[in-house]
Design a protein around this motif. Structure first.
Motif, PDB file in Angstrom:
ATOM      1  N   TYR A   6      33.932   5.290  40.114  1.00 38.50           N
ATOM      2  CA  TYR A   6      33.667   4.304  39.063  1.00 38.50           C
ATOM      3  C   TYR A   6      34.640   3.134  39.175  1.00 38.50           C
ATOM      4  CZ  TYR A   6      31.097   8.210  36.947  1.00 38.50           C
ATOM      5  OH  TYR A   6      30.246   9.244  36.729  1.00 38.50           O
ATOM      6  N   SER A  57      32.785  -7.131  36.453  1.00 34.09           N
ATOM      7  CA  SER A  57      31.358  -7.089  36.110  1.00 34.09           C
ATOM      8  C   SER A  57      30.547  -7.961  37.061  1.00 34.09           C
ATOM      9  CB  SER A  57      31.151  -7.561  34.670  1.00 34.09           C
ATOM     10  OG  SER A  57      31.827  -6.734  33.757  1.00 34.09           O
ATOM     11  N   ALA A  75      21.550   3.078  37.654  1.00 33.62           N
ATOM     12  CA  ALA A  75      21.582   3.139  36.189  1.00 33.62           C
ATOM     13  C   ALA A  75      23.009   3.320  35.688  1.00 33.62           C
ATOM     14  CB  ALA A  75      20.706   4.291  35.703  1.00 33.62           C
ATOM     15  N   ILE A  76      23.803   4.129  36.396  1.00 38.62           N
ATOM     16  CA  ILE A  76      25.208   4.318  36.018  1.00 38.62           C
ATOM     17  C   ILE A  76      25.973   3.014  36.216  1.00 38.62           C
ATOM     18  CG2 ILE A  76      27.347   5.525  36.608  1.00 38.62           C
ATOM     19  CD1 ILE A  76      25.665   7.944  37.359  1.00 38.62           C
ATOM     20  N   ARG A 107      25.280   0.650  33.374  1.00 39.85           N
ATOM     21  CA  ARG A 107      25.993   1.033  32.151  1.00 39.85           C
ATOM     22  C   ARG A 107      27.468   0.651  32.232  1.00 39.85           C
ATOM     23  NH1 ARG A 107      22.677   5.806  32.244  1.00 39.85           N
ATOM     24  NH2 ARG A 107      24.360   7.025  33.196  1.00 39.85           N
ATOM     25  N   ASN A 133      27.726  -3.157  31.727  1.00 44.14           N
ATOM     26  CA  ASN A 133      27.586  -3.574  30.323  1.00 44.14           C
ATOM     27  C   ASN A 133      28.849  -3.269  29.526  1.00 44.14           C
ATOM     28  OD1 ASN A 133      24.954  -4.522  30.680  1.00 44.14           O
ATOM     29  ND2 ASN A 133      24.053  -2.525  30.267  1.00 44.14           N
ATOM     30  N   PHE A 134      29.387  -2.073  29.726  1.00 45.60           N
ATOM     31  CA  PHE A 134      30.594  -1.680  29.002  1.00 45.60           C
ATOM     32  C   PHE A 134      31.769  -2.570  29.382  1.00 45.60           C
ATOM     33  CE2 PHE A 134      34.559   0.794  28.863  1.00 45.60           C
ATOM     34  CZ  PHE A 134      34.589   1.118  27.512  1.00 45.60           C
TER      35      PHE A 134
END
Length: 230
Positions: free
Chosen positions: A28, A82, A111-112, A115, A118-119
């Motif tokens: 991540y 981002s 999809a992860i 997310r 966005n966070f």
């Protein structure tokens, strides 16, 4: 004949159950391409140093750090990260061709990644709002330039020979401006705009922006094959 012993730390990282639980979380982190943060941080530091030069003559060893400075670096790292995630999401095919795609679709699902994007973006703007109003505006402009215009498939300015470099030049200058603002505003959230910028700053900022652009252009050269194909 003696059997070669493998280093214990290598065996641990490869086989230990704790390693298998921890490593996915590092995926991540590397989705943000953290090595690119060094360029972001350097430009912010240049802006801060130029602001100190405006206040005093040739300051050296600036070691003072406050909460707003930490929030600035953290928030702009999240907003820039981002944009880097957007770049990966929209360049899946060309990154495969350039042997740059290691996480998306191999270890992390799109999809992860969305997310996390966005966070990161929401948290970045939330933290930036605690610095001052002008840095919040700079962060918004950085998002528009680097995320929307440069990376989104609808615009894809990164593919244009003039607009792509222009986006990176503006992004570099905005990062310098953010560092300048955090010092010049001096803990004031909404100071008069006439007290912030000077002719001195405009003259000093351009060479640094051009140097930043030259480095960015050099990093684009290895990706020429895949970028031209897709």
């Amino acid at each position: 004949m003696k059997q070669e012993r493998k280093p214990m730390i290598k065996i641990f990282f490869r086989n230990h159950v704790i390693h298998k639980k921890i490593v996915p979380y590092f995926d991540y982190l590397f989705l943000f391409r953290p090595t690119l943060f060094f360029a972001v941080w350097v430009m912010i530091c240049i802006g801060m140093y130029l602001a100190h030069l405006e206040i005093e003559n040739y300051p050296q060893w600036i070691l003072s750090v406050n909460l707003k400075t930490i929030l600035l670096f953290l928030s702009l790292s999240l907003i820039s990260g981002s944009a880097f995630i957007t770049n990966q999401l929209n360049d899946l095919e060309s990154d495969k061709e350039n042997n740059k795609l290691f996480l998306l679709n191999n270890f992390l699902d799109k999809a992860i990644a969305i997310r996390i994007y966005n966070f990161s973006l929401v948290l970045g703007f939330l933290l930036l709002s605690f610095t001052n109003i002008y840095n919040l505006i700079v962060g918004f402009l950085l998002f528009i330039i680097w995320d929307v215009l440069y990376n989104k498939n609808k615009t894809k300015w990164r593919k244009h020979p003039f607009l792509g470099p222009l986006c990176n030049l503006i992004a570099g200058i905005l990062l310098i401006v953010s560092g300048w603002l955090i010092i010049i505003c001096n803990n004031s959230y909404f100071p008069p705009i006439t007290s912030i910028f000077s002719v001195y700053f405009i003259i000093r900022i351009l060479p640094y922006g051009i140097c930043y652009l030259s480095v960015v252009l050099l990093t684009d050269i290895p990706d020429e094959k895949g970028d031209n194909k897709f």
